[in-house]
Design an enzyme around this catalytic site. Structure first.
Site: not given
Length: 256
Positions: A119-120, A137
């Site tokens: 994520h991200d 992340g």
């Protein structure tokens, strides 16, 4: 072009010329650009935007919810550019509201088998993420970077443009642009000279970047002292400015 055994949500926006193989699933709030080829047994979950002329191989999972325990079902996004190759078993997760709610993959990248993009993550253009590399992340990776097979990158780390990380490395701190290294923890070894030659960097740029590397890593200077020496060079060289900016942007401290 879409196999009748594929499951496509009626709300998905599929451009003309897209190929989707058998037993693949494309969920709601997914956009797929023209010329993209999705193999069998692929899952694409939205909100996800996939650009043009990508190729996604079997058993990839693209746009799934992230593995962050803070994630509570918020509508976060994944954006994938053009001309990427996403090989078998690759997993790419959407962002979180604790960051910009966005995971972003640029264009021209090769994600080899079983790589994980968490994520991200912000991945630039023309990067190679080799087999079984794990990108945690909030990691930012610059254009033309290469991660060797089995490399692990700690969350919130930054890897600069044209950097190259050897296979099996553990990246726990930020890696400046153009730097090559390996190990656990990853240790810098040199400037990525061969990569820069292949990409058309001039002899003068390579010379200047080698001097920057020596100032930071070889002359026993404190980082502040080395950067003070590099600043005038950056004013004259765009390549050196990229190196300097990547060091100044560090939030975890650069690997040394």
């Amino acid at each position: 072009m879409i196999d009748p055994r594929a499951i496509i949500d009626p709300s998905a926006n599929i451009a003309e010329g897209v190929e989707i193989g058998p037993w693949s699933i494309v969920g709601p709030d997914v956009t797929i650009g023209e010329g993209t080829v999705i193999g069998p047994h692929v899952i694409v979950k939205g909100p996800t935007e996939i650009g043009k002329n990508n190729r996604i191989f079997q058993f990839a999972s693209v746009g799934e919810d992230c593995q962050d325990k803070k994630y509570a079902g918020e509508p976060t996004r994944l954006k994938v550019g053009d001309n990427n190759v996403i090989r078998e078993g690759v997993t790419i997760h959407r962002g979180t509201i604790q960051d910009e709610s966005l995971t972003q993959i640029g264009s021209g990248n090769l994600l080899m088998c079983y790589a994980h993009i968490a994520h991200d993550v912000i991945l630039g253009d023309n990067c190679i993420v080799a087999n079984n590399a794990l990108v945690a992340g909030h990691v930012h990776i610059g254009d033309w970077a290469i991660l060797g097979g089995g490399t692990g990158v700690h969350q919130f780390s930054k890897i600069g443009a044209h950097a190259m990380i050897g296979g099996g490395s553990a990246v726990n701190q930020d890696v400046p642009a153009y730097v090559i290294g390996n190990g656990n923890p990853m240790k810098p070894a040199a400037i990525n000279i061969e990569g820069l030659k292949r990409r058309g960097f001039s002899k003068e740029d390579i010379r200047d970047l080698r001097n920057c590397y020596k100032l930071v890593y070889r002359q026993g200077l404190r980082l502040e002292e080395a950067l003070k020496e590099i600043e005038p060079m950056a004013a004259e060289s765009a390549a050196v400015k990229v190196f300097l900016d990547s060091v100044l942007a560090s939030t975890r401290g650069i690997a040394r």
